[in-house]
Design an enzyme around this catalytic site. Sequence first.
Site, mmCIF file in Angstrom:
data_model
loop_
_atom_site.group_PDB
_atom_site.id
_atom_site.type_symbol
_atom_site.label_atom_id
_atom_site.label_comp_id
_atom_site.label_asym_id
_atom_site.label_seq_id
_atom_site.Cartn_x
_atom_site.Cartn_y
_atom_site.Cartn_z
ATOM 1 N N HIS A 174 -3.710 -5.730 2.343
ATOM 2 C CA HIS A 174 -3.478 -5.937 3.770
ATOM 3 C C HIS A 174 -4.176 -7.244 4.143
ATOM 4 O O HIS A 174 -4.861 -7.844 3.324
ATOM 5 C CB HIS A 174 -4.110 -4.802 4.581
ATOM 6 C CG HIS A 174 -3.624 -3.446 4.216
ATOM 7 N ND1 HIS A 174 -2.417 -2.949 4.642
ATOM 8 C CD2 HIS A 174 -4.192 -2.464 3.477
ATOM 9 C CE1 HIS A 174 -2.266 -1.719 4.183
ATOM 10 N NE2 HIS A 174 -3.323 -1.392 3.467
ATOM 11 N N CYS A 198 0.817 -1.222 0.000
ATOM 12 C CA CYS A 198 0.000 0.000 0.000
ATOM 13 C C CYS A 198 0.851 1.274 0.000
ATOM 14 O O CYS A 198 1.483 1.559 -1.016
ATOM 15 C CB CYS A 198 -0.981 -0.063 1.161
ATOM 16 S SG CYS A 198 -2.446 0.940 0.871
ATOM 17 N N ARG A 236 -12.063 6.707 -2.376
ATOM 18 C CA ARG A 236 -11.290 5.765 -1.565
ATOM 19 C C ARG A 236 -11.709 4.323 -1.904
ATOM 20 O O ARG A 236 -12.907 4.029 -1.992
ATOM 21 C CB ARG A 236 -11.532 6.064 -0.078
ATOM 22 C CG ARG A 236 -10.774 5.156 0.862
ATOM 23 C CD ARG A 236 -10.778 5.710 2.268
ATOM 24 N NE ARG A 236 -9.861 6.841 2.383
ATOM 25 C CZ ARG A 236 -8.554 6.730 2.604
ATOM 26 N NH1 ARG A 236 -7.992 5.534 2.742
ATOM 27 N NH2 ARG A 236 -7.800 7.791 2.693
HETATM 28 N N1 GLN Z 1 -1.931 6.993 1.884
HETATM 29 C C1 GLN Z 1 -2.050 6.055 0.806
HETATM 30 C C2 GLN Z 1 -3.393 6.120 0.088
HETATM 31 O O1 GLN Z 1 -4.382 6.479 0.658
HETATM 32 C C3 GLN Z 1 -1.801 4.657 1.333
HETATM 33 C C4 GLN Z 1 -2.838 4.183 2.291
HETATM 34 C C5 GLN Z 1 -2.482 2.904 3.006
HETATM 35 O O2 GLN Z 1 -1.313 2.553 3.094
HETATM 36 N N2 GLN Z 1 -3.482 2.235 3.576
HETATM 37 O O3 GLN Z 1 -3.440 5.781 -1.093
#
Ligand code: GLN
Length: 237
Positions: free
Chosen positions: A193, A95, A129
Amino acid sequence: MPSDSALRIVWIYPDLLSTYGDQGNVLVLEQRAQRRGILTETIHVRSADPIPETGDIYLIGGGEDRPQILAAQRLRRDGGLHRAIARGAAMLAVCAGYQIMGSTFGGEEGQPVDGIGLLDISSSRGPARAVGELVAEVDAALNLPALTGFENHMGVTHLGPGVRPLSKTIKGVGNGDGFEGCYAGHVVGTYLHGPALARNPALADLLLSWRVGQLAPLDDSRYEALRKERLATVLQG
Ligand code: GLN
């Protein structure tokens, strides 16, 4: 005391990047090596410390935008990760850690922030998101079963010609273009994850095999039953 022959696992910046239990990736690698009688030594590298260059497998996790920017700056200044990969080390970057490996990624306001240029990818803020379960079919060249995991990110990732997509999404968003993650040489990047290696032990074994060669099989029947259950639930849902 670690022996010289121990498999060296390097966990990068636990003080900045370790969301959603990504540290579990370290535990899974340790456990799957040890169950085969392979000695391991794990090095936790905090962001004030230099990255050791003689590790075997490097792991980096996800994180919020601010620690992600700090981590990218420190890794770039340090330079040790590039040298370790050039020496043949393997890596799993998750990520925020995945985005950092590219040329650029989106900061807190969506502004472009420099990555470390270890992978031929670039990331930016996506339209929404991406949150939820992800299932993806892995590139046939890697010979792995489907990947499952949990994603939560704003970023979308564009792959350049220097990398191959790790997998094709069946469920979820991943890179944002129908693919999830990427790989080049022995470096794997993913949005997964879960932690990713607990959900996908075959991916853990791929990383291990890149450093130690052919691996003895393990009895994974208990984990396989859980994987089947999860895959069925996600794909039906
Ligand atoms: N900050 C990054 C995004 O939102 C990675 C997020 C994360 O590692 N969960 O894309």
